[in-house]
Design a protein around this motif. Structure first.
Motif, PDB file in Angstrom:
ATOM      1  N   THR A  84      -2.939 -38.100  49.876  1.00 32.52           N
ATOM      2  CA  THR A  84      -1.591 -38.505  49.107  1.00 32.52           C
ATOM      3  C   THR A  84      -1.137 -37.974  50.868  1.00 32.52           C
ATOM      4  OG1 THR A  84      -1.872 -35.915  49.193  1.00 32.52           O
ATOM      5  CG2 THR A  84      -2.756 -36.862  46.712  1.00 32.52           C
ATOM      6  N   HIS A  87       3.140 -33.097  49.131  1.00 29.77           N
ATOM      7  CA  HIS A  87       4.083 -33.649  47.915  1.00 29.77           C
ATOM      8  C   HIS A  87       4.150 -31.836  46.731  1.00 29.77           C
ATOM      9  CE1 HIS A  87      -0.312 -34.029  46.501  1.00 29.77           C
ATOM     10  NE2 HIS A  87       0.223 -33.493  45.318  1.00 29.77           N
ATOM     11  N   ASP A  88       4.709 -32.108  45.955  1.00 26.82           N
ATOM     12  CA  ASP A  88       4.753 -31.207  44.838  1.00 26.82           C
ATOM     13  C   ASP A  88       4.330 -31.151  43.762  1.00 26.82           C
ATOM     14  OD1 ASP A  88       7.554 -32.022  43.941  1.00 26.82           O
ATOM     15  OD2 ASP A  88       8.594 -30.886  44.812  1.00 26.82           O
ATOM     16  N   HIS A  89       4.868 -30.467  42.880  1.00 26.09           N
ATOM     17  CA  HIS A  89       4.015 -30.265  41.659  1.00 26.09           C
ATOM     18  C   HIS A  89       4.882 -30.225  40.317  1.00 26.09           C
ATOM     19  CE1 HIS A  89       0.559 -30.175  44.114  1.00 26.09           C
ATOM     20  NE2 HIS A  89       0.256 -30.719  43.915  1.00 26.09           N
ATOM     21  N   ILE A 138       3.051 -27.108  47.421  1.00 26.18           N
ATOM     22  CA  ILE A 138       3.610 -28.045  48.017  1.00 26.18           C
ATOM     23  C   ILE A 138       2.171 -28.427  49.185  1.00 26.18           C
ATOM     24  CG2 ILE A 138       5.026 -29.054  50.294  1.00 26.18           C
ATOM     25  CD1 ILE A 138       7.032 -27.843  49.337  1.00 26.18           C
ATOM     26  N   SER A 140      -0.838 -31.262  50.803  1.00 23.38           N
ATOM     27  CA  SER A 140      -2.079 -32.538  50.669  1.00 23.38           C
ATOM     28  C   SER A 140      -3.257 -32.601  50.110  1.00 23.38           C
ATOM     29  CB  SER A 140      -1.475 -33.619  51.371  1.00 23.38           C
ATOM     30  OG  SER A 140      -2.329 -32.757  52.551  1.00 23.38           O
ATOM     31  N   ARG A 165       9.741 -35.309  41.020  1.00 23.05           N
ATOM     32  CA  ARG A 165       8.974 -33.890  41.890  1.00 23.05           C
ATOM     33  C   ARG A 165       9.289 -34.894  43.130  1.00 23.05           C
ATOM     34  NH1 ARG A 165       2.584 -34.477  42.149  1.00 23.05           N
ATOM     35  NH2 ARG A 165       1.984 -35.948  40.537  1.00 23.05           N
ATOM     36  N   ALA A 166       8.323 -33.859  44.206  1.00 23.60           N
ATOM     37  CA  ALA A 166       9.354 -34.768  45.503  1.00 23.60           C
ATOM     38  C   ALA A 166       7.852 -35.199  46.640  1.00 23.60           C
ATOM     39  CB  ALA A 166       9.663 -33.322  45.676  1.00 23.60           C
ATOM     40  N   SER A 167       7.982 -36.247  47.494  1.00 26.84           N
ATOM     41  CA  SER A 167       7.036 -36.092  48.540  1.00 26.84           C
ATOM     42  C   SER A 167       8.237 -35.798  49.917  1.00 26.84           C
ATOM     43  CB  SER A 167       5.966 -37.391  48.257  1.00 26.84           C
ATOM     44  OG  SER A 167       7.249 -38.209  48.777  1.00 26.84           O
ATOM     45  N   GLU A 175      12.942 -34.328  51.899  1.00 26.92           N
ATOM     46  CA  GLU A 175      12.283 -34.863  50.436  1.00 26.92           C
ATOM     47  C   GLU A 175      12.380 -35.844  49.762  1.00 26.92           C
ATOM     48  OE1 GLU A 175      12.680 -31.528  47.647  1.00 26.92           O
ATOM     49  OE2 GLU A 175      14.187 -32.762  46.389  1.00 26.92           O
ATOM     50  N   ARG A 176      11.246 -36.397  49.292  1.00 29.59           N
ATOM     51  CA  ARG A 176      11.767 -38.109  48.466  1.00 29.59           C
ATOM     52  C   ARG A 176      11.163 -38.291  47.230  1.00 29.59           C
ATOM     53  NH1 ARG A 176       8.725 -41.313  51.226  1.00 29.59           N
ATOM     54  NH2 ARG A 176      10.276 -41.439  53.239  1.00 29.59           N
ATOM     55  N   SER A 180       4.846 -39.992  39.252  1.00 28.65           N
ATOM     56  CA  SER A 180       3.768 -41.137  39.560  1.00 28.65           C
ATOM     57  C   SER A 180       3.179 -41.895  38.810  1.00 28.65           C
ATOM     58  CB  SER A 180       2.989 -39.903  40.390  1.00 28.65           C
ATOM     59  OG  SER A 180       2.456 -39.750  38.920  1.00 28.65           O
TER      60      SER A 180
END
Ligand SMILES: [Fe+2]
Length: 198
Positions: A84, A87-89, A138, A140, A165-167, A175-176, A180
């Motif tokens: 991955t 990222h966060d959740h 956060i 991976s 959420r963000a990667s 952050e982007r 998903s």
């Protein structure tokens, strides 16, 4: 044939826990962790369609979504070398390795905004790790095996494929946002009880 009743029993128990601990995440995780460990202790229940790796990208197959979106259960299938992004959740999550092994790295944010990696943990089949905004959200995850797929079963405190959420770029911390979705359009049928009731 897959022993899918194990997954159904897990879904029933996990739903009870979400209901019981709706205002107490730590109590919920304390009980949900051994429940997930019990599910992944056997590898005879995941239907083949939800264990198929893709040569290009890891797959995330929805196995169950709670109708009130308090809970989702997802099968992640990692081909060799797949990982991955960081990222966060934004909801709690549990990762339990069913097959193979994975590398999990948590990140914390430094004062200048960059993301600093913690230690890389190798999680073996049977292991369960947790994430959440309160305990560290956060990370991976990568397949630890260079020559075979690995599969982990993830449980989240929401409909994770629909959560915005963000990667992150770990160098800058930038952050982007992403949503998903899921790799599958059909779900396994957990509810044919004719054999046990017949
Ligand atoms: Fe994750």
């Amino acid at each position: 044939m897959a022993n899918v009743n194990r997954l159904r029993d897990f879904v029933i128990e996990a739903t009870h826990l979400v209901e019981k601990h709706r205002d107490n995440e730590s109590a919920l995780l304390a009980e949900a962790k051994p429940l997930l460990a019990g599910l992944i202790a056997s590898d005879d229940w995941l239907p083949e369609d939800y264990a198929v790796a893709d040569p290009l990208r890891y797959r995330q197959y929805l196995l169950h979504a709670d109708p009130l979106e308090r809970l989702s259960v997802v099968s992640f299938v990692w081909g060799p070398g797949q990982r991955t992004p960081v990222h966060d959740h934004r909801v709690w999550g549990l990762v339990g390795v069913l097959r193979g092994a994975e590398l999990s790295t948590g990140f914390s944010r430094a004062s200048d905004g960059r993301l600093v990696p913690g230690q890389e943990d190798r999680i073996e089949s049977g292991d369960v790790v947790a994430v959440s905004p309160t305990i560290g959200d956060i990370h991976s995850i990568a397949n630890a095996l260079p020559d075979a797929p690995s599969i982990s079963i993830h449980v989240y405190g929401g409909n994770i494929g629909a959560v915005r959420r963000a990667s992150f770029d770990p160098q800058t911390g930038e952050e982007r946002l992403f949503i998903s979705g899921y790799s599958n359009e059909r779900l396994p049928n957990l509810w044919d009880r004719s054999r046990e009731n017949g």
